[in-house]
Design a protein around this motif. Structure first.
Motif, PDB file in Angstrom:
ATOM      1  N   ASN A 220      46.206   2.622 -62.960  1.00  0.00           N
ATOM      2  CA  ASN A 220      47.090   2.818 -61.808  1.00  0.00           C
ATOM      3  C   ASN A 220      46.402   3.540 -60.657  1.00  0.00           C
ATOM      4  OD1 ASN A 220      48.999   2.580 -64.256  1.00  0.00           O
ATOM      5  ND2 ASN A 220      50.405   2.411 -62.541  1.00  0.00           N
ATOM      6  N   PHE A 221      45.314   4.233 -60.948  1.00  0.00           N
ATOM      7  CA  PHE A 221      44.665   5.060 -59.936  1.00  0.00           C
ATOM      8  C   PHE A 221      43.349   4.454 -59.432  1.00  0.00           C
ATOM      9  CE2 PHE A 221      46.831   7.614 -63.178  1.00  0.00           C
ATOM     10  CZ  PHE A 221      47.896   8.086 -62.417  1.00  0.00           C
ATOM     11  N   LYS A 224      41.867   4.293 -55.544  1.00  0.00           N
ATOM     12  CA  LYS A 224      42.644   5.188 -54.688  1.00  0.00           C
ATOM     13  C   LYS A 224      42.298   6.645 -54.975  1.00  0.00           C
ATOM     14  CE  LYS A 224      46.679   2.114 -54.586  1.00  0.00           C
ATOM     15  NZ  LYS A 224      48.140   2.019 -54.831  1.00  0.00           N
ATOM     16  N   THR A 225      42.272   7.457 -53.941  1.00  0.00           N
ATOM     17  CA  THR A 225      42.221   8.895 -54.165  1.00  0.00           C
ATOM     18  C   THR A 225      43.576   9.308 -54.727  1.00  0.00           C
ATOM     19  OG1 THR A 225      40.702   9.212 -52.311  1.00  0.00           O
ATOM     20  CG2 THR A 225      41.903  11.152 -53.098  1.00  0.00           C
ATOM     21  N   SER A 226      43.570  10.037 -55.847  1.00  0.00           N
ATOM     22  CA  SER A 226      44.828  10.271 -56.560  1.00  0.00           C
ATOM     23  C   SER A 226      44.959  11.718 -57.002  1.00  0.00           C
ATOM     24  CB  SER A 226      44.915   9.360 -57.793  1.00  0.00           C
ATOM     25  OG  SER A 226      44.698   8.010 -57.435  1.00  0.00           O
ATOM     26  N   ILE A 228      47.160  13.991 -59.984  1.00  0.00           N
ATOM     27  CA  ILE A 228      48.089  14.111 -61.112  1.00  0.00           C
ATOM     28  C   ILE A 228      48.428  15.584 -61.224  1.00  0.00           C
ATOM     29  CG2 ILE A 228      48.440  13.731 -63.577  1.00  0.00           C
ATOM     30  CD1 ILE A 228      46.287  11.578 -63.479  1.00  0.00           C
ATOM     31  N   ILE A 249      51.915  10.952 -49.377  1.00  0.00           N
ATOM     32  CA  ILE A 249      51.805   9.572 -49.866  1.00  0.00           C
ATOM     33  C   ILE A 249      52.449   8.595 -48.889  1.00  0.00           C
ATOM     34  CG2 ILE A 249      52.788   8.005 -51.586  1.00  0.00           C
ATOM     35  CD1 ILE A 249      52.000   9.851 -53.721  1.00  0.00           C
ATOM     36  N   TYR A 256      46.575   6.224 -51.320  1.00  0.00           N
ATOM     37  CA  TYR A 256      46.655   7.456 -52.106  1.00  0.00           C
ATOM     38  C   TYR A 256      47.692   7.256 -53.190  1.00  0.00           C
ATOM     39  CZ  TYR A 256      46.953  12.548 -52.838  1.00  0.00           C
ATOM     40  OH  TYR A 256      46.928  13.819 -53.373  1.00  0.00           O
ATOM     41  N   ALA A 257      47.415   7.730 -54.393  1.00  0.00           N
ATOM     42  CA  ALA A 257      48.361   7.592 -55.506  1.00  0.00           C
ATOM     43  C   ALA A 257      48.632   8.954 -56.124  1.00  0.00           C
ATOM     44  CB  ALA A 257      47.806   6.639 -56.562  1.00  0.00           C
ATOM     45  N   ALA A 258      49.761   9.083 -56.771  1.00  0.00           N
ATOM     46  CA  ALA A 258      50.122  10.351 -57.415  1.00  0.00           C
ATOM     47  C   ALA A 258      50.914  10.075 -58.687  1.00  0.00           C
ATOM     48  CB  ALA A 258      50.933  11.227 -56.473  1.00  0.00           C
ATOM     49  N   PHE A 281      56.698   8.272 -55.967  1.00  0.00           N
ATOM     50  CA  PHE A 281      55.602   8.066 -56.917  1.00  0.00           C
ATOM     51  C   PHE A 281      56.145   8.248 -58.330  1.00  0.00           C
ATOM     52  CE2 PHE A 281      55.389  12.478 -55.383  1.00  0.00           C
ATOM     53  CZ  PHE A 281      55.526  13.192 -56.562  1.00  0.00           C
ATOM     54  N   THR A 311      38.150   7.545 -55.669  1.00  0.00           N
ATOM     55  CA  THR A 311      38.422   6.105 -55.759  1.00  0.00           C
ATOM     56  C   THR A 311      37.673   5.433 -56.908  1.00  0.00           C
ATOM     57  OG1 THR A 311      36.644   5.695 -54.153  1.00  0.00           O
ATOM     58  CG2 THR A 311      38.890   5.915 -53.294  1.00  0.00           C
TER      59      THR A 311
END
Length: 330
Positions: A220-221, A224-226, A228, A249, A256-258, A281, A311
């Motif tokens: 899922n990440f 992307k810069t993510s 958690i 986001i 960008y993901a979280a 998210f 990424t």
């Protein structure tokens, strides 16, 4: 007849003078906190979820089911946390100024007296000095659960002083003194995982189901810069982080993901908070609180904590301050 009366009187006296079998009592008084409440949770599964302790007239009392030794964490209105070490049939008395909790005095058991001595000895110490004193304490008191707590706090969970090599060295000393303690074994396993989820390493493989029923994996990440991170409705800083991340986001145009890892006792509590704040998210709420397997895999142990992934799936930072999050997106 007289013997029966004496026996009953003695039994009543014993009951009135101590905590009930299978329980641990917490009572005491605060200065500068006349009315209010604070919370208690366990780091080792002694109790499930979060319990609330009411303060009335500056005093409080609570009996907690307790069938074995364990560690409880008190969470105060200013979001500071202090440990209490529980034993079946025992109890503690707490005296503290709510504005100076680092000097909190806890009496009633040897372990709590040890923690009080450490707490008061380091109340005015610098962070490096506190870490140094924690190491000496662990070496001198390796048979106490206080040693495990200090190891977690100052050598594993604290990003500023985290030293996994030192943590493993000290844990071996503790293990020799506490060979039958399952928490020590679990901590050893967690340390091995942490070594694989440290800054500079790749994001470990994960698989979890979010509150919407979707499967979340490390894929899922990808690209992307993510971030958690852990959060709970009872922790103001983590709630603030959740809202800030949500805003970032929405401004990031899909780059960008979280992922939020919620540690509230109730999944519904998590779902209500996500709906209330219109969060965009995914969030995990497995009901395992701080025993979450996902948290262990990711090397997360407290609230709030976070890891940043670039990424290419590489962990580039841990426990980034909320005001510094935006620079990782840019």
């Amino acid at each position: 007849m007289k013997q029966i009366i004496l026996f009953l009187a003695l039994a009543l006296t014993l009951v009135s003078c101590g905590t009930r079998k299978g329980y641990f009592s917490i009572e005491g008084r605060f200065l500068n906190l006349n009315q209010g409440e604070f919370y208690v949770y366990s780091t080792d599964g002694l109790i499930n979820g979060i319990d609330t302790i009411k303060v009335n007239g500056g005093r409080f009392a609570r009996e907690i089911p307790c069938t074995r030794r364990g560690t409880l964490i008190l969470v105060f209105p200013n979001f500071s946390e202090q440990p209490i070490f529980a034993e079946p049939g025992e109890g503690v008395d707490i005296k503290a100024d709510a504005s100076h909790l680092k000097q909190m005095e806890v009496t009633g058991t040897d372990d709590n007296k040890l923690m009080t001595a450490f707490r008061q000895a380091t109340a005015m110490a610098s962070p490096p000095e506190t870490v140094s004193r924690a190491e000496h304490f662990i070496r001198d008191n390796a048979g106490s659960p206080v040693a495990i707590y200090l190891l977690r706090k100052y050598f594993i969970k604290n990003d500023a002083s985290a030293d996994l090599k030192k943590a493993k060295e000290l844990l071996e000393i503790i293990a020799k003194e506490q060979p039958q303690n399952g928490n020590v074994t679990r901590l050893k396993n967690n340390l091995n995982i942490l070594s694989n989820a440290n800054v500079g390493s790749r994001l470990p493989r994960i698989k979890a189901t979010d509150i919407a029923g979707n499967t979340i994996t490390e894929g899922n990440f990808k690209g992307k810069t993510s971030i958690i991170f852990t959060w709970a409705t009872w922790n103001y800083d983590s709630e603030n982080m959740k809202r800030r991340i949500n805003s970032l986001i929405q401004q990031a145009n899909g780059n960008y993901a979280a992922l939020g890892v919620n540690v509230d006792a109730s999944r519904k509590t998590c779902e209500d908070a996500v709906k209330r704040d219109n969060i965009h998210f995914p969030n995990i709420s497995d009901g395992m609180l701080f025993d979450s397997k996902l948290m262990a895999t990711l090397g997360l142990h407290a609230v709030p904590e976070n890891i940043i992934i670039d990424t290419k799936g590489k962990i580039i930072a841990k426990n980034v301050a909320i005001d510094d999050l935006e620079k990782y997106i840019k």
